[in-house]
Enzyme design. Structure first.
Site, short mmCIF file in Angstrom:
data_model
loop_
_atom_site.label_atom_id
_atom_site.label_comp_id
_atom_site.label_asym_id
_atom_site.label_seq_id
_atom_site.Cartn_x
_atom_site.Cartn_y
_atom_site.Cartn_z
CE1 TYR A 64 -9.31 0.76 14.16
CE2 TYR A 64 -9.07 -1.38 15.20
CZ TYR A 64 -8.63 -0.42 14.32
OH TYR A 64 -7.49 -0.66 13.57
N GLY A 216 -8.04 -7.17 1.73
CA GLY A 216 -8.47 -6.03 0.92
C GLY A 216 -9.24 -4.99 1.71
N PRO A 220 -13.06 -5.87 -0.82
CG PRO A 220 -14.81 -7.33 -0.41
CD PRO A 220 -14.50 -5.88 -0.66
#
Ligand SMILES: NC(=O)c1ccc[n+]([C@@H]2O[C@H](COP(=O)([O-])OP(=O)(O)OC[C@H]3O[C@@H](n4cnc5c(N)ncnc54)[C@H](OP(=O)(O)O)[C@@H]3O)[C@@H](O)[C@H]2O)c1
Length: 288
Positions: A64, A216, A220
């Site tokens: 990340y 999600g 979303p």
């Protein structure tokens, strides 16, 4: 013993007790999970807020940023409270285009474990997930060489517990034949329920299931049924989605992502929402 007022209570991952309501740090990196956050102080504040609110389970990865969320976690929270458990994952790199090429050969995995130890400022990693498949989801194929490498690093004392991520049920079983796993981290939410059977099987074995993209992810959750139930309960759809996951099975741990301390507070409050049997039956129609 850890007691918590967070919704869902606690779960024991191997010997580590964590709050079922955790936090996923991926959203703290820059756009496309590349580079630094636009609001660095805000990102540090989210992490500190998570711990202040009692969260003891943070999910991250050296991929990340790359390295960005691990560095933020260290800057915000090191030295870590004894109760805090940081879960990382290995098995993918980043390329200059922001892609996630696999890096599951033994050399890359060893390097990645050492990189995580260094950036997080730890001597031992509490829990390392082997990330399989690709951005489109799990892919069949043996994980033996990669998982044996991690089991070897565990025997060397660099890792306490192992898990798998983005895995098929066959790969979960293959991993368990090599070394015990304490969690599976796969994509799952109200609308994406491919792992229903796997979740129930893992619950029977006392193994945690940690859904990624619980809200999600980058798109979303949107569903008219979800909106209807949320409106009836005068709650946000995201609250309903999180409360549903906590109700779905006791071995489900939450790691919803957010770059906002306000959203984190909202999500914690929202996950405590009480759902009736009728609400559950209606929500059940979404992903079936
Ligand atoms: N193993 C894997 O392959 C894998 C893959 C993906 C993710 N993960 C892990 O899973 C964690 C969770 O996934 P995720 O963060 O990608 O997706 P997610 O939790 O499903 O959703 C995060 C999105 O929801 C928004 N959000 C959160 N709370 C909100 C609220 N109360 N109101 C409005 N919007 C809200 C966030 O925006 P704001 O920032 O604006 O709140 C963000 O865009 C990650 O952080 C990462 O640790 C693992």
């Amino acid at each position: 013993m850890l007691t918590t007022s967070l919704p869902g209570g606690t779960w024991t991952l191997g010997g580590l007790t964590v709050t079922r309501f955790g936090y996923g740090a991926m959203q703290l990196a820059g756009p496309g999970v590349m580079g630094p956050p636009a609001d660095r102080d805000g990102a540090l504040a989210v992490l500190r807020t998570a711990v202040e609110l009692g969260i003891t389970h943070i999910d991250t990865s050296a991929a990340y940023g790359p390295q960005v969320t691990n560095q933020l976690i260290r800057e915000a929270l090191h030295p870590y409270p004894d109760s805090l458990h940081i879960v990382t994952k290995v098995g993918a790199n980043r390329d200059p285009q922001g892609g996630w090429p696999p890096a599951r050969d033994p050399r890359s995995l060893r390097r990645s474990v050492h990189e995580n130890l260094e950036t997080l400022g730890l001597d031992v990693l509490d829990l390392v997930n082997l990330r399989l498949g690709d951005a489109a989801g799990p892919r069949p194929g043996s994980l033996a060489e990669a998982f044996e490498t991690l089991a070897d690093l565990q025997r060397q004392g660099l890792i306490r517990h192992l898990g798998v991520s983005n895995a098929t049920p066959e790969q979960v079983a293959e991993a368990q034949a090599i070394a015990p796993i304490v969690c599976v981290q796969n994509m799952y939410n109200l609308a994406h329920r491919r792992d229903d059977e796997l979740i129930d099987a893992l619950a029977g074995q006392g193994v945690a299931y940690v859904p990624f993209f619980p809200l999600g992810g980058f798109s979303p959750l949107q569903s008219s049924v979800l909106s209807t139930v949320a409106a009836r309960l005068e709650a946000a759809p995201m609250s309903v989605a999180l409360a549903w996951l906590l109700r779905r099975s006791p071995n489900i741990l939450l790691i919803p992502g957010t770059s906002s301390a306000a959203h984190l507070r909202e999500n914690i409050a929202g996950a405590a929402l009480s759902l009736s049997d009728d609400d559950l039956a209606e929500l059940d129609t979404i992903g079936r």
